[in-house]
Design an enzyme around this catalytic site. Structure first.
Site, PDB file in Angstrom:
ATOM      1  CG  MET A   1       6.874   7.914  27.110  1.00 16.73           C
ATOM      2  SD  MET A   1       6.221   8.765  28.535  1.00 16.73           S
ATOM      3  CE  MET A   1       4.485   8.519  28.308  1.00 16.73           C
ATOM      4  N   GLY A   2       7.295   3.427  25.186  1.00 13.31           N
ATOM      5  CA  GLY A   2       7.088   1.978  25.201  1.00 13.31           C
ATOM      6  C   GLY A   2       5.627   1.590  25.167  1.00 13.31           C
TER       7      GLY A   2
ATOM      8  CG  HIS B   1       0.147   1.542  19.872  1.00 11.99           C
ATOM      9  ND1 HIS B   1       0.275   2.481  18.873  1.00 11.99           N
ATOM     10  CD2 HIS B   1       0.080   2.247  21.032  1.00 11.99           C
ATOM     11  CE1 HIS B   1       0.257   3.687  19.392  1.00 11.99           C
ATOM     12  NE2 HIS B   1       0.161   3.580  20.707  1.00 11.99           N
TER      13      HIS B   1
ATOM     14  CG  HIS C   1       4.444   3.614  19.663  1.00 11.40           C
ATOM     15  ND1 HIS C   1       3.602   2.874  20.459  1.00 11.40           N
ATOM     16  CD2 HIS C   1       4.624   4.787  20.304  1.00 11.40           C
ATOM     17  CE1 HIS C   1       3.292   3.569  21.541  1.00 11.40           C
ATOM     18  NE2 HIS C   1       3.899   4.736  21.473  1.00 11.40           N
TER      19      HIS C   1
ATOM     20  CD  GLN D   1       6.451  12.606  29.171  1.00 11.08           C
ATOM     21  OE1 GLN D   1       7.579  12.740  28.712  1.00 11.08           O
ATOM     22  NE2 GLN D   1       5.434  12.237  28.404  1.00 11.08           N
TER      23      GLN D   1
ATOM     24  CG  ASP E   1       5.236  -7.479  22.785  1.00 10.93           C
ATOM     25  OD1 ASP E   1       5.497  -8.351  21.939  1.00 10.93           O
ATOM     26  OD2 ASP E   1       4.234  -6.729  22.718  1.00 10.93           O
ATOM     27  CG  ASP E   2       7.575  -2.065  24.177  1.00 13.16           C
ATOM     28  OD1 ASP E   2       6.457  -2.467  23.797  1.00 13.16           O
ATOM     29  OD2 ASP E   2       7.743  -1.301  25.147  1.00 13.16           O
TER      30      ASP E   2
ATOM     31  CD  GLN F   1       4.896  -4.367  19.005  1.00 17.59           C
ATOM     32  OE1 GLN F   1       4.355  -3.692  18.141  1.00 17.59           O
ATOM     33  NE2 GLN F   1       4.490  -4.383  20.255  1.00 17.59           N
TER      34      GLN F   1
ATOM     35  CE  LYS G   1      -3.541   8.873  21.279  1.00  8.96           C
ATOM     36  NZ  LYS G   1      -2.584   9.263  22.323  1.00  8.96           N
TER      37      LYS G   1
ATOM     38  CB  SER H   1      -3.606   5.467  23.350  1.00  4.36           C
ATOM     39  OG  SER H   1      -3.045   5.820  24.601  1.00  4.36           O
ATOM     40  CB  SER H   2       0.794   3.133  25.679  1.00  5.50           C
ATOM     41  OG  SER H   2       1.691   3.362  24.611  1.00  5.50           O
ATOM     42  NE  ARG H   3      -1.866   8.180  28.891  1.00  9.53           N
ATOM     43  CZ  ARG H   3      -1.514   8.597  30.104  1.00  9.53           C
ATOM     44  NH1 ARG H   3      -2.234   8.246  31.137  1.00  9.53           N
ATOM     45  NH2 ARG H   3      -0.473   9.374  30.278  1.00  9.53           N
TER      46      ARG H   3
HETATM   47  P1  AMP Z   1       4.123   7.693  23.547  1.00  3.59           P
HETATM   48  O1  AMP Z   1       4.831   6.377  23.651  1.00  3.59           O
HETATM   49  O2  AMP Z   1       2.682   7.624  23.861  1.00  3.59           O
HETATM   50  O3  AMP Z   1       4.855   8.795  24.239  1.00  3.59           O
HETATM   51  O4  AMP Z   1       4.162   8.070  22.004  1.00  3.59           O
HETATM   52  C1  AMP Z   1       5.357   8.089  21.281  1.00  3.59           C
HETATM   53  C2  AMP Z   1       5.092   8.680  19.932  1.00  3.59           C
HETATM   54  O5  AMP Z   1       4.120   7.897  19.247  1.00  3.59           O
HETATM   55  C3  AMP Z   1       4.536  10.107  20.002  1.00  3.59           C
HETATM   56  O6  AMP Z   1       5.118  10.873  18.974  1.00  3.59           O
HETATM   57  C4  AMP Z   1       3.060   9.885  19.770  1.00  3.59           C
HETATM   58  O7  AMP Z   1       2.406  11.005  19.225  1.00  3.59           O
HETATM   59  C5  AMP Z   1       3.097   8.732  18.776  1.00  3.59           C
HETATM   60  N1  AMP Z   1       1.815   8.021  18.765  1.00  3.59           N
HETATM   61  C6  AMP Z   1       1.143   7.546  19.837  1.00  3.59           C
HETATM   62  N2  AMP Z   1      -0.028   6.997  19.447  1.00  3.59           N
HETATM   63  C7  AMP Z   1      -0.083   7.131  18.097  1.00  3.59           C
HETATM   64  C8  AMP Z   1      -1.049   6.773  17.103  1.00  3.59           C
HETATM   65  N3  AMP Z   1      -2.188   6.164  17.425  1.00  3.59           N
HETATM   66  N4  AMP Z   1      -0.774   7.081  15.817  1.00  3.59           N
HETATM   67  C9  AMP Z   1       0.393   7.707  15.471  1.00  3.59           C
HETATM   68  N5  AMP Z   1       1.330   8.063  16.363  1.00  3.59           N
HETATM   69  C10 AMP Z   1       1.098   7.789  17.662  1.00  3.59           C
END
Ligand code: AMP
Length: 292
Positions: free
Chosen positions: A30-31, A34, A37, A62, A78-79, A82, A151, A187-189
């Protein structure tokens, strides 16, 4: 790196690679990217993908809470930098209208123990949205292998189940959680945490590690193990524990008494930011294959 915004173009891109005999790896995100990802991109290569597609799509179906959706960080340029630096070959960037045109009314729902506890309780419809969008992305990108982070343990278990139940024929690879030096799971958050909030959030990985040590020292009562997490977090103002549960990874049942197959998983709100994390109590890697 190719930037692709339409479904037709992504399909054509993937079809051409498959025709050339390439094994397509896929990393949905979802961008607000870090290192966590980016580690998934490396895992896709390690799993034998010789071309990698990432997607960036903040999936509205979701999000149960519109405010959470509106606040979700968006850092597209930036995404893309990367992803290109990580060697991604194409990034799929559909709009919400492209994915869910007017009249859209089809959803994929995994039912049963995987979707009746932990994150599913406070976020009704969340995993239905995840399963639906991942299914759509799979049918657009047509990957051979897709990589998800451990995670989001419940998410990857649900996706593995869906792939198996619907015979999607895609290998699912689970990548270990990447953490910052202070132990907080990336985490993106986390971008929404002030320095002060982040200090409070560290109670989560600390509590999980204390629980793991307590289990190793012979404490198997789940409530007692969870107290380690509560004790680290609830000393702070602005911290709320959404859930803290011990779950048997085989069958995904809540366990009053923990065993080697159990994880302790928790979700917390720290100054309004929702964070999740978990630990395998045995300290061993979690087998994320779907068991009957
Ligand atoms: P998201 O962008 O948060 O939906 O995450 C996209 C993917 O990255 C999902 O498969 C997450 O489980 C994975 N992900 C997010 N944070 C981490 C992390 N700290 N380490 C490894 N994978 C991650």
């Amino acid at each position: 790196m190719d930037r692709i915004t339409t479904i037709a173009e992504q399909r054509a891109w993937s079809r051409a690679r498959t025709r050339d005999g390439r094994r397509i790896g896929f990393v949905p995100t979802m961008g607000a990217l870090h290192e966590g990802h980016l580690s998934l991109v490396a895992q896709a290569r390690a799993a034998g993908a010789d071309t990698v597609v990432a997607s960036i799509f903040v999936n509205p179906t979701q999000f149960d809470n519109p405010e959470d959706l509106a606040k979700y960080p968006r850092t597209l340029e930036d995404d893309c930098r990367q992803l290109a630096a990580a060697g991604v070959d194409a990034v799929f960037l559909p709009t919400a209208q492209e994915m869910y045109p007017d009249g859209y009314c089809t959803f994929v729902e995994v039912v049963g123990p995987l979707t009746d506890k932990l994150c599913a309780v406070a976020r009704p419809g969340h995993f239905r949205g995840v399963a639906t969008v991942v299914n759509k992305l799979f049918s657009i990108v047509r990957p051979d292998v897709a990589v998800f982070g451990q995670k989001d343990l419940q998410q990857v278990l649900i996706i593995s189940r869906m792939v198996r139940d619907l015979d999607l024929g895609i290998d699912i690879v689970v990548a270990p959680t990447v953490r910052d030096a202070d132990g907080l799971a990336m985490s993106s958050r986390n971008r929404r945490l002030s320095a002060e909030s982040r200090a409070k959030a560290l109670g989560l990985p600390r509590g999980l590690e204390l629980a793991r040590r307590a289990f190793a020292a012979g404490e198997h009562t789940s409530l007692k193990l969870c107290e380690n997490v509560y004790d680290q977090l609830l000393v702070h103002d602005g911290v709320e524990v959404d859930y803290c549960d011990v779950v048997d990874i085989h069958g995904f049942a809540e366990a009053d008494t923990a065993n080697d197959r159990c994880v302790l998983a928790a979700a917390v709100f720290v100054d309004g930011v929702r964070l999740i994390d978990h630990v395998a109590l045995s300290g061993a890697a979690i087998p994320v294959s779907v068991e009957d």
